[in-house]
Design a protein around this motif. Structure first.
Motif, PDB file in Angstrom:
ATOM      1  N   TYR A 187       0.446   0.755 -18.171  1.00 37.01           N
ATOM      2  CA  TYR A 187       0.337  -0.139 -16.983  1.00 37.01           C
ATOM      3  C   TYR A 187      -0.569   0.467 -15.721  1.00 37.01           C
ATOM      4  O   TYR A 187      -0.399   1.724 -15.606  1.00 37.01           O
ATOM      5  CB  TYR A 187       1.675  -0.399 -16.247  1.00 37.01           C
ATOM      6  CG  TYR A 187       2.756  -1.285 -17.216  1.00 37.01           C
ATOM      7  CD1 TYR A 187       3.184  -0.923 -18.130  1.00 37.01           C
ATOM      8  CD2 TYR A 187       2.708  -2.595 -16.506  1.00 37.01           C
ATOM      9  CE1 TYR A 187       4.109  -1.736 -18.803  1.00 37.01           C
ATOM     10  CE2 TYR A 187       3.662  -3.514 -16.984  1.00 37.01           C
ATOM     11  CZ  TYR A 187       4.509  -2.955 -18.420  1.00 37.01           C
ATOM     12  OH  TYR A 187       5.148  -3.858 -18.866  1.00 37.01           O
ATOM     13  N   GLY A 188      -1.258  -0.165 -15.241  1.00 34.68           N
ATOM     14  CA  GLY A 188      -2.350   0.019 -14.290  1.00 34.68           C
ATOM     15  C   GLY A 188      -1.219  -0.359 -12.875  1.00 34.68           C
ATOM     16  O   GLY A 188      -0.399  -1.048 -12.994  1.00 34.68           O
ATOM     17  N   VAL A 189      -1.455   0.496 -11.768  1.00 32.05           N
ATOM     18  CA  VAL A 189      -0.699   0.443 -10.607  1.00 32.05           C
ATOM     19  C   VAL A 189      -1.547   0.130  -9.626  1.00 32.05           C
ATOM     20  O   VAL A 189      -2.510   0.862  -9.410  1.00 32.05           O
ATOM     21  CB  VAL A 189       0.379   1.712 -10.567  1.00 32.05           C
ATOM     22  CG1 VAL A 189       1.164   1.465  -9.338  1.00 32.05           C
ATOM     23  CG2 VAL A 189       1.377   1.782 -11.778  1.00 32.05           C
ATOM     24  N   GLY A 190      -1.104  -0.562  -8.762  1.00 34.33           N
ATOM     25  CA  GLY A 190      -1.879  -0.779  -7.419  1.00 34.33           C
ATOM     26  C   GLY A 190      -0.960  -0.666  -6.268  1.00 34.33           C
ATOM     27  O   GLY A 190       0.284  -0.924  -6.598  1.00 34.33           O
ATOM     28  N   TRP A 191      -1.613  -0.383  -4.924  1.00 25.65           N
ATOM     29  CA  TRP A 191      -0.890  -0.081  -3.881  1.00 25.65           C
ATOM     30  C   TRP A 191      -1.508  -1.024  -2.744  1.00 25.65           C
ATOM     31  O   TRP A 191      -2.736  -1.190  -2.604  1.00 25.65           O
ATOM     32  CB  TRP A 191      -0.956   1.159  -3.171  1.00 25.65           C
ATOM     33  CG  TRP A 191      -0.063   2.273  -4.059  1.00 25.65           C
ATOM     34  CD1 TRP A 191      -0.599   2.943  -5.300  1.00 25.65           C
ATOM     35  CD2 TRP A 191       1.319   2.509  -3.960  1.00 25.65           C
ATOM     36  NE1 TRP A 191       0.342   3.635  -5.469  1.00 25.65           N
ATOM     37  CE2 TRP A 191       1.500   3.549  -4.951  1.00 25.65           C
ATOM     38  CE3 TRP A 191       2.079   1.949  -3.236  1.00 25.65           C
ATOM     39  CZ2 TRP A 191       3.004   4.076  -5.005  1.00 25.65           C
ATOM     40  CZ3 TRP A 191       3.611   2.483  -3.161  1.00 25.65           C
ATOM     41  CH2 TRP A 191       3.973   3.572  -4.120  1.00 25.65           C
ATOM     42  N   PHE A 192      -0.410  -1.929  -2.369  1.00 26.44           N
ATOM     43  CA  PHE A 192      -1.195  -2.974  -1.177  1.00 26.44           C
ATOM     44  C   PHE A 192      -0.048  -2.819   0.006  1.00 26.44           C
ATOM     45  O   PHE A 192       0.943  -1.982  -0.195  1.00 26.44           O
ATOM     46  CB  PHE A 192      -0.389  -4.464  -1.988  1.00 26.44           C
ATOM     47  CG  PHE A 192      -1.299  -4.932  -2.847  1.00 26.44           C
ATOM     48  CD1 PHE A 192      -0.941  -4.344  -4.185  1.00 26.44           C
ATOM     49  CD2 PHE A 192      -2.492  -5.822  -3.081  1.00 26.44           C
ATOM     50  CE1 PHE A 192      -1.879  -4.540  -5.177  1.00 26.44           C
ATOM     51  CE2 PHE A 192      -3.083  -6.241  -4.054  1.00 26.44           C
ATOM     52  CZ  PHE A 192      -2.830  -5.711  -5.154  1.00 26.44           C
ATOM     53  N   ARG A 193      -0.665  -3.337   0.997  1.00 25.51           N
ATOM     54  CA  ARG A 193       0.196  -3.271   2.307  1.00 25.51           C
ATOM     55  C   ARG A 193       0.032  -4.665   3.123  1.00 25.51           C
ATOM     56  O   ARG A 193      -1.075  -5.421   2.690  1.00 25.51           O
ATOM     57  CB  ARG A 193      -0.350  -2.337   3.284  1.00 25.51           C
ATOM     58  CG  ARG A 193      -1.727  -2.267   3.732  1.00 25.51           C
ATOM     59  CD  ARG A 193      -2.152  -1.069   4.535  1.00 25.51           C
ATOM     60  NE  ARG A 193      -3.627  -1.258   5.049  1.00 25.51           N
ATOM     61  CZ  ARG A 193      -4.083   0.022   5.808  1.00 25.51           C
ATOM     62  NH1 ARG A 193      -3.605   1.032   5.690  1.00 25.51           N
ATOM     63  NH2 ARG A 193      -5.237  -0.185   6.056  1.00 25.51           N
ATOM     64  N   GLN A 194       0.999  -5.099   3.925  1.00 19.26           N
ATOM     65  CA  GLN A 194       0.848  -6.161   4.626  1.00 19.26           C
ATOM     66  C   GLN A 194       1.368  -5.889   6.329  1.00 19.26           C
ATOM     67  O   GLN A 194       2.660  -5.324   6.216  1.00 19.26           O
ATOM     68  CB  GLN A 194       1.433  -7.206   3.977  1.00 19.26           C
ATOM     69  CG  GLN A 194       1.421  -8.544   4.748  1.00 19.26           C
ATOM     70  CD  GLN A 194       1.723 -10.019   3.792  1.00 19.26           C
ATOM     71  OE1 GLN A 194       2.377  -9.772   3.082  1.00 19.26           O
ATOM     72  NE2 GLN A 194       1.129 -10.955   4.398  1.00 19.26           N
ATOM     73  N   ALA A 195       0.726  -6.063   6.909  1.00 17.05           N
ATOM     74  CA  ALA A 195       0.836  -5.803   8.394  1.00 17.05           C
ATOM     75  C   ALA A 195       1.660  -7.243   8.966  1.00 17.05           C
ATOM     76  O   ALA A 195       1.002  -8.173   8.286  1.00 17.05           O
ATOM     77  CB  ALA A 195      -0.015  -5.287   9.226  1.00 17.05           C
ATOM     78  N   PRO A 196       2.260  -7.304   9.925  1.00 17.70           N
ATOM     79  CA  PRO A 196       2.676  -8.539  10.614  1.00 17.70           C
ATOM     80  C   PRO A 196       1.555  -9.505  11.121  1.00 17.70           C
ATOM     81  O   PRO A 196       0.613  -8.778  11.637  1.00 17.70           O
ATOM     82  CB  PRO A 196       3.624  -8.397  11.739  1.00 17.70           C
ATOM     83  CG  PRO A 196       4.108  -6.808  11.559  1.00 17.70           C
ATOM     84  CD  PRO A 196       2.989  -6.281  10.656  1.00 17.70           C
ATOM     85  N   GLY A 197       1.317 -10.583  10.641  1.00 18.59           N
ATOM     86  CA  GLY A 197       0.323 -11.369  10.883  1.00 18.59           C
ATOM     87  C   GLY A 197      -1.013 -11.222  10.344  1.00 18.59           C
ATOM     88  O   GLY A 197      -1.987 -12.037  10.738  1.00 18.59           O
ATOM     89  N   LYS A 198      -0.850 -10.411   9.256  1.00 16.65           N
ATOM     90  CA  LYS A 198      -1.984 -10.086   8.536  1.00 16.65           C
ATOM     91  C   LYS A 198      -1.879 -10.470   6.998  1.00 16.65           C
ATOM     92  O   LYS A 198      -0.719 -10.281   6.410  1.00 16.65           O
ATOM     93  CB  LYS A 198      -2.617  -8.500   8.823  1.00 16.65           C
ATOM     94  CG  LYS A 198      -2.953  -8.428  10.205  1.00 16.65           C
ATOM     95  CD  LYS A 198      -3.453  -7.014  10.155  1.00 16.65           C
ATOM     96  CE  LYS A 198      -4.028  -6.678  11.585  1.00 16.65           C
ATOM     97  NZ  LYS A 198      -4.759  -5.326  11.738  1.00 16.65           N
TER      98      LYS A 198
END
Length: 123
Positions: A32-43
Motif C-alpha cells: 500500500y501507498g500511504v498518504g497524509w492529508f489535513r483539514q482545517a476548519p472551513g478549509k
C-alpha cells in the motif's frame, strides 16, 4: 482491505515537533501507498505528504516541504509523519490514507482512510 488508525496528535507550541503514526491492519501493508492529508476548519482537505509502498518515493506539498518527513516501517505495518518547525497554520485534523498501488505518491487516489488525529499549534 486495510484498516488505519492514526495517533500522536496533540498540542504543541510553534516551532515544535510532533510525530504522527498510522497503524495498519488487515491486508499486507507493504503493498500500500500511504498518504497524509489535513483539514482545517472551513478549509478544503489538503494532501500534504505521501510515501510509496517501498518507502523509496515521497511527495510533499509546498506548504510542508522541508519541514515534514513521511516514512514507513513495513515490518510494523506503520507509517509516520514527522512534523518539525510547526506553525499555527499547520493546525488541523490529520488523516492517513492508503491504496494498494505501485504508483508514485503524487499520482495516487487513496481509498482507505483513518479517523484522523487533531494537531494544534499554538503561537
Amino acid at each position: 482491505q486495510v484498516q488505519l488508525v492514526e495517533s500522536g496528535g496533540g498540542l504543541v507550541q510553534a516551532g515544535g515537533s510532533i510525530r504522527l503514526s498510522c497503524a495498519a491492519s488487515g491486508s499486507s501493508f507493504a503493498g500500500y501507498g500511504v498518504g497524509w492529508f489535513r483539514q482545517a476548519p472551513g478549509k478544503e482537505r489538503e494532501y500534504v505528504a505521501g510515501i510509496n509502498w517501498a518507502g523509496t518515493m515521497t511527495y510533499y506539498s509546498d506548504s510542508v516541504k522541508g519541514r515534514f518527513t513521511a516514512s514507513r516501517d513495513n515490518t510494523k505495518s506503520t507509517a509516520y509523519l514527522q512534523m518539525n518547525s510547526l506553525k499555527p497554520e499547520d493546525t488541523a485534523i490529520y488523516y492517513c490514507a492508503a491504496k494498494a498501488t505501485i504508483l508514485p505518491p503524487a499520482a495516487v487516489e487513496y481509498n482507505y482512510w483513518g479517523q484522523g488525529t487533531q494537531v494544534t499549534v499554538s503561537s
